[in-house]
Design a protein around this motif. Sequence first.
Motif, mmCIF file in Angstrom:
data_model
loop_
_atom_site.group_PDB
_atom_site.id
_atom_site.type_symbol
_atom_site.label_atom_id
_atom_site.label_comp_id
_atom_site.label_asym_id
_atom_site.label_seq_id
_atom_site.Cartn_x
_atom_site.Cartn_y
_atom_site.Cartn_z
ATOM 1 N N ALA A 52 4.646 26.037 82.535
ATOM 2 C CA ALA A 52 3.874 26.837 83.034
ATOM 3 C C ALA A 52 3.763 28.112 84.054
ATOM 4 N N GLN A 66 0.118 21.400 85.210
ATOM 5 C CA GLN A 66 1.872 21.398 84.854
ATOM 6 C C GLN A 66 2.603 21.680 85.704
ATOM 7 N N GLY A 85 3.726 19.112 88.279
ATOM 8 C CA GLY A 85 4.929 18.053 87.389
ATOM 9 C C GLY A 85 6.245 19.285 86.901
ATOM 10 N N ARG A 86 5.950 20.604 87.505
ATOM 11 C CA ARG A 86 7.784 20.952 87.745
ATOM 12 C C ARG A 86 7.699 21.220 86.085
ATOM 13 N N ASP A 87 6.771 21.967 86.113
ATOM 14 C CA ASP A 87 6.973 22.757 84.235
ATOM 15 C C ASP A 87 6.559 23.763 84.487
ATOM 16 N N ARG A 88 7.993 24.542 84.346
ATOM 17 C CA ARG A 88 8.337 26.080 84.381
ATOM 18 C C ARG A 88 7.397 27.000 83.879
#
Length: 184
Positions: free
Chosen positions: A25, A17, A20-23
């Motif tokens: 996560a 995640q 995918g640049r999920d902050r």
Amino acid sequence: MQRVSRTRSDVERLIEQVAGRDRAAFLSLYDATSAKLFGVCLRVLHDRAEAEDALQDVYIKVWRNADRYRANGLSPMTWLITVARNTAIDRLRSRRSGSAGETELAELSDPAPGPEAQAIAESQAREIRRCLGLLPESRAEAVRGAYLDGQSYRDLARRFGVPLNTMRTWLRRSLLKLRECLEG
């Protein structure tokens, strides 16, 4: 640094995640792994402030390179610990190549780990001792000899009266069992 218990698959999913640049996560990954990675940095650098700076660099690298991690059967913690260790070693090398004044200041600082790092290290040491205790005595002694005492595989093979390749197999299988125990 609050420690959040996560399974191997949880950490793998968080790394994916983060790729995918999920902050959110990324924050969860930090919460789940920062205590352990801080301990790695502190063991290498022997300086709390520098270890904290190194830890920040580690997570910058994780953010930038999470897409390079591939679920390949190896522990995601192994990847994260490698990033932390290499970052800390790079800082240590740059510190050693620094000016004489910096070296003098480094010599004045207290290299002893702080209470938090000591508590983490003691907890990890207990867990490692417990897992070593689950191995047959000869295998546990071989692991201690190779990885704590720095004995060569050849010396251990002679000591235990087994061929060199057998010793390599003992150590590889023992490390796999230790990893399973520590991750379980």
